[in-house]
Design an enzyme around this catalytic site. Structure first.
Site, PDB file in Angstrom:
ATOM      1  CB  THR A 146     -55.247  23.476 -38.334  1.00 50.42           C
ATOM      2  OG1 THR A 146     -55.095  24.712 -37.621  1.00 50.42           O
ATOM      3  CG2 THR A 146     -56.517  23.539 -39.160  1.00 50.42           C
ATOM      4  NE  ARG A 205     -49.642  22.477 -26.949  1.00 52.73           N
ATOM      5  CZ  ARG A 205     -50.170  22.677 -28.151  1.00 52.73           C
ATOM      6  NH1 ARG A 205     -49.440  23.233 -29.100  1.00 52.73           N
ATOM      7  NH2 ARG A 205     -51.411  22.310 -28.411  1.00 52.73           N
ATOM      8  CB  VAL A 206     -44.954  18.578 -28.288  1.00 59.52           C
ATOM      9  CG1 VAL A 206     -45.092  18.024 -29.706  1.00 59.52           C
ATOM     10  CG2 VAL A 206     -43.503  18.927 -27.982  1.00 59.52           C
ATOM     11  CB  THR A 209     -51.567  25.294 -37.319  1.00 60.45           C
ATOM     12  OG1 THR A 209     -51.309  25.455 -35.934  1.00 60.45           O
ATOM     13  CG2 THR A 209     -50.927  24.014 -37.811  1.00 60.45           C
TER      14      THR A 209
END
Length: 302
Positions: free
Chosen positions: A221, A198-199, A170
């Site tokens: 992250t 998915r979030v 990320t």
């Protein structure tokens, strides 16, 4: 307005990365180069909000990290992308489970500018690209061979893998500009073999991204579910605002809360005084930073 020294930090994911002979030289070179561009722009007067968008866009375009092109793939073999951005005045925008914006952070920024909604998701977020004038790409643009192999390994083990089980992750940026304004932005493809739809925390204002000119700017992250459970990014702001804790102490406490609920990860932060923090619960976090106009530094491990 007063003329402040600038500060910023970038991250490219945190995790227990294995030691490699090459020391992740390509990742460090990319972070150092992007960090140098961000610092130069800030020193030339670019507002913090523009600087974090620029930094995250460059990271999204870099295949070494799990955002934009090169993002991890879900159970269906798709790249579903989350991003968010917030200025220190409270303006914010976010997208979740998108598949078409070439730079998801720029779609999030367009929502911030538009001002009607904070977040759009899925196909409706994709459809907004045309209305808001955001460059689009075919879903195949985001998929690279390394991520397909990573998905195959995850499927073979019937598991969901954090992006940082591989040397990728990320991305995010935080900044304080010449006028002392703060901003933060974050972007990700999530976790390999994640459920479609998915979030994680990256698309959630307050969990993965937060900025307030009176306190700090934060980008996180790691294990997104855990960062959501502790409202990680905003909690640091509230600890500073209500508890008068310094950013470093507040950030370390929040990272420990993430660990206590079974997660792992790290974050980057810059406070109103331009001080930078880079705490993590993991062996490493891909990062580049500069505090108060100092030379840009980059690192992977603790």
């Amino acid at each position: 307005m007063p003329h402040h020294p600038v500060s910023f930090a970038l991250h490219g994911g945190a995790g227990d990365m294995p030691q490699r002979d090459h020391g992740y030289a390509e990742h460090l070179a990319a972070l150092q180069a992007i960090g140098t561009q961000v610092q130069s722009a800030l020193q030339d007067g670019l507002p913090a909000l523009d600087a974090v968008e620029m930094g995250v866009r460059l990271l999204e375009d870099c295949e070494h990290f799990n955002a934009g092109r090169g993002a991890v793939l879900n159970t269906l073999g798709e790249a579903e992308l989350d991003a968010s951005i917030m200025g220190g005045d409270g303006a914010c925008g976010a997208v979740a489970a998108t598949r078409r914006p070439r730079n998801p952070v720029t779609l999030a920024r367009a929502l911030l500018n538009d001002g009607r909604h904070v977040m759009l998701a899925g196909a409706h977020a994709d459809a907004a690209c045309e209305r808001l004038g955001i460059s689009m790409a075919e879903p195949e643009y985001f998929i690279i061979e390394d991520r397909q192999r990573q998905l195959e390994r995850a499927r073979a083990h019937a598991t969901v893998m954090l992006d940082h089980d591989e040397p990728l992750g990320t991305v995010g940026a935080v900044a304080r500009d010449r006028h002392g304004r703060l901003a933060a932005a974050t972007s990700t493809g999530g976790m390999t073999n994640k459920a479609a739809g998915r979030v994680g925390d990256t698309g959630v204002i307050g969990a993965g991204t937060w900025a307030n000119d009176q306190t700090c700017a934060i980008s996180t992250t790691g294990h997104g579910e855990s960062f959501i459970r502790v409202n990680a990014a905003a909690q640091i702001h509230w600890r500073m605002s209500l508890g008068h804790e310094p950013m470093h102490a507040a950030a370390e406490l929040v990272i420990q809360q993430v660990v206590d609920c079974g997660g792992m990860g790290g974050l980057i932060g810059v406070d109103r005084d331009g001080l930078v923090c880079l705490p993590m619960s993991t062996l490493g976090m891909f990062r580049a930073w500069s505090e108060l106009d100092a030379p840009v530094r980059s690192a992977v491990f603790r």
